[in-house]
Motif scaffolding. Structure first.
Motif, PDB file in Angstrom:
ATOM      1  N   GLY A 141     -37.419   8.382 -86.033  1.00 53.22           N
ATOM      2  CA  GLY A 141     -37.292   8.313 -87.272  1.00 53.22           C
ATOM      3  C   GLY A 141     -38.841   8.137 -88.422  1.00 53.22           C
ATOM      4  O   GLY A 141     -38.988   7.185 -87.684  1.00 53.22           O
ATOM      5  N   LEU A 142     -38.493   8.659 -88.997  1.00 57.05           N
ATOM      6  CA  LEU A 142     -39.438   8.155 -90.569  1.00 57.05           C
ATOM      7  C   LEU A 142     -39.187   7.103 -91.761  1.00 57.05           C
ATOM      8  O   LEU A 142     -37.705   7.624 -91.663  1.00 57.05           O
ATOM      9  N   GLU A 167     -52.313  13.724 -97.131  1.00 52.63           N
ATOM     10  CA  GLU A 167     -52.853  14.223 -95.585  1.00 52.63           C
ATOM     11  C   GLU A 167     -52.727  13.103 -94.701  1.00 52.63           C
ATOM     12  O   GLU A 167     -51.841  13.903 -94.161  1.00 52.63           O
ATOM     13  N   GLU A 168     -52.903  12.098 -95.167  1.00 53.17           N
ATOM     14  CA  GLU A 168     -53.039  10.694 -93.516  1.00 53.17           C
ATOM     15  C   GLU A 168     -51.450  11.532 -93.800  1.00 53.17           C
ATOM     16  O   GLU A 168     -50.823  11.434 -92.700  1.00 53.17           O
ATOM     17  N   MET A 169     -50.635  10.911 -94.941  1.00 49.33           N
ATOM     18  CA  MET A 169     -48.955  11.028 -94.889  1.00 49.33           C
ATOM     19  C   MET A 169     -48.282  12.497 -94.016  1.00 49.33           C
ATOM     20  O   MET A 169     -48.321  11.754 -93.202  1.00 49.33           O
ATOM     21  N   LYS A 170     -49.196  13.491 -94.344  1.00 52.52           N
ATOM     22  CA  LYS A 170     -48.434  14.680 -93.589  1.00 52.52           C
ATOM     23  C   LYS A 170     -48.556  14.602 -91.563  1.00 52.52           C
ATOM     24  O   LYS A 170     -48.146  14.711 -90.980  1.00 52.52           O
ATOM     25  N   GLU A 171     -50.145  14.100 -91.741  1.00 49.26           N
ATOM     26  CA  GLU A 171     -50.716  14.097 -90.466  1.00 49.26           C
ATOM     27  C   GLU A 171     -50.216  12.918 -89.228  1.00 49.26           C
ATOM     28  O   GLU A 171     -49.284  13.146 -88.402  1.00 49.26           O
ATOM     29  N   VAL A 172     -49.289  11.644 -90.242  1.00 49.08           N
ATOM     30  CA  VAL A 172     -48.415  10.860 -89.182  1.00 49.08           C
ATOM     31  C   VAL A 172     -47.407  11.144 -88.986  1.00 49.08           C
ATOM     32  O   VAL A 172     -46.826  10.473 -88.271  1.00 49.08           O
ATOM     33  N   ALA A 173     -46.937  11.835 -90.416  1.00 48.50           N
ATOM     34  CA  ALA A 173     -45.061  11.715 -89.946  1.00 48.50           C
ATOM     35  C   ALA A 173     -44.940  12.875 -89.047  1.00 48.50           C
ATOM     36  O   ALA A 173     -43.860  12.813 -88.205  1.00 48.50           O
ATOM     37  N   GLU A 174     -45.817  14.721 -88.978  1.00 46.62           N
ATOM     38  CA  GLU A 174     -45.745  14.925 -87.537  1.00 46.62           C
ATOM     39  C   GLU A 174     -46.046  14.290 -86.856  1.00 46.62           C
ATOM     40  O   GLU A 174     -45.351  14.487 -85.422  1.00 46.62           O
ATOM     41  N   LEU A 175     -46.772  13.682 -86.154  1.00 49.00           N
ATOM     42  CA  LEU A 175     -47.505  12.877 -84.759  1.00 49.00           C
ATOM     43  C   LEU A 175     -45.660  11.765 -84.526  1.00 49.00           C
ATOM     44  O   LEU A 175     -44.855  12.063 -83.831  1.00 49.00           O
ATOM     45  N   GLY A 181     -47.382   0.074 -85.281  1.00 54.71           N
ATOM     46  CA  GLY A 181     -48.028   0.826 -86.633  1.00 54.71           C
ATOM     47  C   GLY A 181     -48.122   2.223 -87.488  1.00 54.71           C
ATOM     48  O   GLY A 181     -48.526   2.091 -88.196  1.00 54.71           O
ATOM     49  N   ILE A 182     -47.955   3.124 -86.564  1.00 52.63           N
ATOM     50  CA  ILE A 182     -47.631   4.385 -87.173  1.00 52.63           C
ATOM     51  C   ILE A 182     -46.774   4.578 -88.053  1.00 52.63           C
ATOM     52  O   ILE A 182     -47.309   5.225 -89.369  1.00 52.63           O
ATOM     53  N   TRP A 183     -45.257   4.131 -87.456  1.00 49.65           N
ATOM     54  CA  TRP A 183     -45.111   4.164 -88.515  1.00 49.65           C
ATOM     55  C   TRP A 183     -45.100   3.178 -89.764  1.00 49.65           C
ATOM     56  O   TRP A 183     -44.799   3.170 -91.147  1.00 49.65           O
ATOM     57  N   SER A 184     -45.061   2.228 -90.035  1.00 51.52           N
ATOM     58  CA  SER A 184     -45.752   0.638 -90.841  1.00 51.52           C
ATOM     59  C   SER A 184     -46.789   1.650 -91.579  1.00 51.52           C
ATOM     60  O   SER A 184     -46.365   1.925 -92.515  1.00 51.52           O
ATOM     61  N   PHE A 185     -47.233   2.200 -91.185  1.00 55.02           N
ATOM     62  CA  PHE A 185     -48.847   3.111 -91.684  1.00 55.02           C
ATOM     63  C   PHE A 185     -48.336   4.114 -92.682  1.00 55.02           C
ATOM     64  O   PHE A 185     -48.916   4.235 -93.630  1.00 55.02           O
TER      65      PHE A 185
END
Length: 169
Positions: free
Chosen positions: A75-76, A60-68, A20-24
């Motif tokens: 892998g991103l 902003e959201e992408m930065k947070e989930v990429a870090e997570l 879910g996080i990766w897809s987001f």
């Protein structure tokens, strides 16, 4: 104490959370690229402001989930390149997205994002993941309200058939 007790950030992600996080992130990257293109096509100043807000919020959201994802060894997804700025007048009229089409598309994306955030909140077993997507959900709801207001004010909203009860005498 079990594996899922204590600090949520020390708990492993389950496969649904990872997917879910990766897809987001993957979808958000695609949306930002699309919105950058749509920004080139937009003529209305109010719409341009909201497109900028949609891009900034997504980044902003992408930065947070990429870090997570990085923190959890995931892998991103590949990221599309940023779109160049183009002159609206250089885009032929028949090849341009119209302002109402842009507003409708972004509104639909926001609605889909709300569902995605709700799904992630419901399937998360880590509290920090549920709270993160709860925060994203709130931001998307506010932005969706701004797009709804814009669509109404500009006359771009096409309502479905309205059900009116006949008045009885």
């Amino acid at each position: 104490m079990g594996i899922l007790s204590g600090n949520p950030k020390n708990e492993p992600l389950h496969y649904g959370e990872v997917f879910g996080i990766w897809s987001f992130l993957f979808t958000s990257q695609a949306c930002v690229a699309a919105y950058q293109t749509m920004l080139n096509h937009a003529g209305d100043g109010d719409l341009k402001e909201l497109i900028h807000e949609a891009i900034t919020t997504s980044q902003e959201e992408m930065k947070e989930v990429a870090e997570l994802l990085k923190e959890n060894g995931v892998g991103l997804p590949p990221s599309p390149p940023a779109r160049p700025v183009a002159d609206l007048e250089s885009i032929p009229a028949g090849a341009r997205f119209m302002d109402n089409e842009i507003a409708a598309k972004i509104s639909a994306d926001i609605a889909a994002g709300l569902i995605t955030c709700s799904t992630m909140m419901g399937q998360a077993i880590r509290e920090d993941i549920a709270l993160l997507f709860g925060r994203f959900h709130g931001k998307k709801a506010v932005l969706g309200g701004k797009f709804l207001r814009l669509n109404k004010e500009k006359g771009w909203l096409v309502p479905p058939p309205l059900h009116l009860q006949p008045k009885e005498d």
